[in-house]
Design an enzyme around this catalytic site. Sequence first.
Site, PDB file in Angstrom:
ATOM      1  N   HIS A  13       0.871  -1.188   0.000  1.00  0.00           N
ATOM      2  CA  HIS A  13       0.000   0.000   0.000  1.00  0.00           C
ATOM      3  C   HIS A  13       0.900   1.228   0.000  1.00  0.00           C
ATOM      4  O   HIS A  13       1.465   1.595   1.029  1.00  0.00           O
ATOM      5  CB  HIS A  13      -0.904   0.014   1.237  1.00  0.00           C
ATOM      6  CG  HIS A  13      -1.912   1.124   1.207  1.00  0.00           C
ATOM      7  ND1 HIS A  13      -3.275   0.885   1.252  1.00  0.00           N
ATOM      8  CD2 HIS A  13      -1.774   2.472   1.152  1.00  0.00           C
ATOM      9  CE1 HIS A  13      -3.924   2.041   1.224  1.00  0.00           C
ATOM     10  NE2 HIS A  13      -3.031   3.013   1.158  1.00  0.00           N
ATOM     11  N   HIS A  15       1.619   5.350  -1.664  1.00  0.00           N
ATOM     12  CA  HIS A  15       1.253   6.544  -2.420  1.00  0.00           C
ATOM     13  C   HIS A  15       2.515   7.177  -2.989  1.00  0.00           C
ATOM     14  O   HIS A  15       3.445   7.513  -2.237  1.00  0.00           O
ATOM     15  CB  HIS A  15       0.542   7.548  -1.514  1.00  0.00           C
ATOM     16  CG  HIS A  15      -0.754   7.060  -0.981  1.00  0.00           C
ATOM     17  ND1 HIS A  15      -1.948   7.205  -1.663  1.00  0.00           N
ATOM     18  CD2 HIS A  15      -1.051   6.408   0.176  1.00  0.00           C
ATOM     19  CE1 HIS A  15      -2.927   6.666  -0.952  1.00  0.00           C
ATOM     20  NE2 HIS A  15      -2.403   6.171   0.168  1.00  0.00           N
ATOM     21  N   LYS A  99      -9.182  -0.471  -6.097  1.00  0.00           N
ATOM     22  CA  LYS A  99      -9.255   0.178  -4.790  1.00  0.00           C
ATOM     23  C   LYS A  99     -10.623   0.817  -4.581  1.00  0.00           C
ATOM     24  O   LYS A  99     -11.082   1.618  -5.400  1.00  0.00           O
ATOM     25  CB  LYS A  99      -8.165   1.245  -4.665  1.00  0.00           C
ATOM     26  CG  LYS A  99      -8.150   1.976  -3.322  1.00  0.00           C
ATOM     27  CD  LYS A  99      -7.822   1.046  -2.165  1.00  0.00           C
ATOM     28  CE  LYS A  99      -7.899   1.758  -0.819  1.00  0.00           C
ATOM     29  NZ  LYS A  99      -6.800   2.713  -0.598  1.00  0.00           N
ATOM     30  N   HIS A 136     -10.584   0.803   1.587  1.00  0.00           N
ATOM     31  CA  HIS A 136     -10.407   1.767   2.675  1.00  0.00           C
ATOM     32  C   HIS A 136     -11.614   1.583   3.582  1.00  0.00           C
ATOM     33  O   HIS A 136     -12.724   2.026   3.270  1.00  0.00           O
ATOM     34  CB  HIS A 136     -10.333   3.199   2.144  1.00  0.00           C
ATOM     35  CG  HIS A 136     -10.095   4.219   3.217  1.00  0.00           C
ATOM     36  ND1 HIS A 136      -8.911   4.915   3.336  1.00  0.00           N
ATOM     37  CD2 HIS A 136     -10.875   4.641   4.242  1.00  0.00           C
ATOM     38  CE1 HIS A 136      -8.976   5.726   4.374  1.00  0.00           C
ATOM     39  NE2 HIS A 136     -10.176   5.579   4.945  1.00  0.00           N
ATOM     40  N   HIS A 174      -4.717  -0.810   5.714  1.00  0.00           N
ATOM     41  CA  HIS A 174      -4.285  -0.041   6.882  1.00  0.00           C
ATOM     42  C   HIS A 174      -5.260  -0.172   8.059  1.00  0.00           C
ATOM     43  O   HIS A 174      -5.810   0.822   8.543  1.00  0.00           O
ATOM     44  CB  HIS A 174      -4.040   1.425   6.543  1.00  0.00           C
ATOM     45  CG  HIS A 174      -5.061   2.067   5.629  1.00  0.00           C
ATOM     46  ND1 HIS A 174      -6.430   1.993   5.847  1.00  0.00           N
ATOM     47  CD2 HIS A 174      -4.899   2.804   4.503  1.00  0.00           C
ATOM     48  CE1 HIS A 174      -7.055   2.669   4.907  1.00  0.00           C
ATOM     49  NE2 HIS A 174      -6.148   3.160   4.076  1.00  0.00           N
ATOM     50  N   ASP A 247       1.371   2.567   3.571  1.00  0.00           N
ATOM     51  CA  ASP A 247       0.523   3.748   3.384  1.00  0.00           C
ATOM     52  C   ASP A 247       1.363   5.011   3.474  1.00  0.00           C
ATOM     53  O   ASP A 247       0.884   6.055   3.915  1.00  0.00           O
ATOM     54  CB  ASP A 247      -0.629   3.780   4.399  1.00  0.00           C
ATOM     55  CG  ASP A 247      -1.714   4.793   4.034  1.00  0.00           C
ATOM     56  OD1 ASP A 247      -1.770   5.210   2.872  1.00  0.00           O
ATOM     57  OD2 ASP A 247      -2.500   5.171   4.934  1.00  0.00           O
TER      58      ASP A 247
END
Length: 345
Positions: A13, A15, A99, A136, A174, A247
């Site tokens: 995960h 970004h 996602k 999420h 997460h 994350d």
Amino acid sequence: MTTLTIRRPDDWHLHLRDGAMLKAVLPETARHFARAIIMPNLVPPVVTGDDAAAYRGRILEALPEGAAFEPLMTLYLTEKTDPEDVARAHAGGLIRAVKLYPAGATTNSASGVRDFDRIRPVLERMAEIGLPLCVHGEVTDAEVDIFDREKVFIDRVLEPLRERTPGLRVVMEHITTRDGVEYVRAGGPDIGATITTHHLVINRNHILAGGIRPHYYCLPVAKREIHRLALRAAATSGEDSFFLGTDSAPHVDAAKETACGCAGCFTATNTLSILAEVFEQDEALGTLEAFASLNGPAFYGLSPNDETITLSRGAPVDYPERIETGDGPVTVFDPGFPLHWRVTD
């Protein structure tokens, strides 16, 4: 123990953003990680196979010369997502997951899902082809306390969704609560969970006690200490349902240190040192490889990496307080304790 050799880890995960930020933060991950699941919440989001191919190209172009890193692409699920576009992108090896963001749940989630019935055709197609759904896991209803949103999501959204879509493989991203840990443990082989580096270290006191500390603010927000301890027990257990998803989420300091700061902790730079310290504290260095290098590939149907890395314990490691990007400085997550482990090979 003063050295530990494990298979080269992956980040399930991550970004990376885009443009100047992508170019600055990508080397921080590629230095130690072989692969990463790339989150698609850009502006505009990565919603089609063509979008994913273009973004993958920009990531590969931004890699430092000689770096060996594979971006594992995802699509951003919307109520208008075409099931056949998803299936084509998966069949061509372009994407590894889709996602799901509940609309308004986190950074750049405005295009997310409000009516879950409208995404059922996509989910059913994903179940047919074995494509994982990364979730999420928070509701966004204003009447639900922010510290309860994960538990309510499990009861109100995730369990009904899984019951209606048998065979759908789900990653709870997460996770932050004991409730999430217990749900995944009881959920069978079709569900797994990522756990971040920072949620193993901080609870909500770190954000709020003694003043607001914006660089510890993330979404899902850190919870009570009982939940942090449950996450640590799950991560260090070696159980195959739990694996590393940092994350790591870069925001420039000007966007974090403001009246309405962005959510996200940037951990790519020092994650492995922090993890080794945490696992050593819990007398669980023997399970670090499972958490960081083995369980994730197994869930996604991939082989673990052939290469290895070695961590060595010695004098405290000095990491930079921030990295410079073309958009501005980004603060590196501070675990609040000395780090003695470093990657040496």
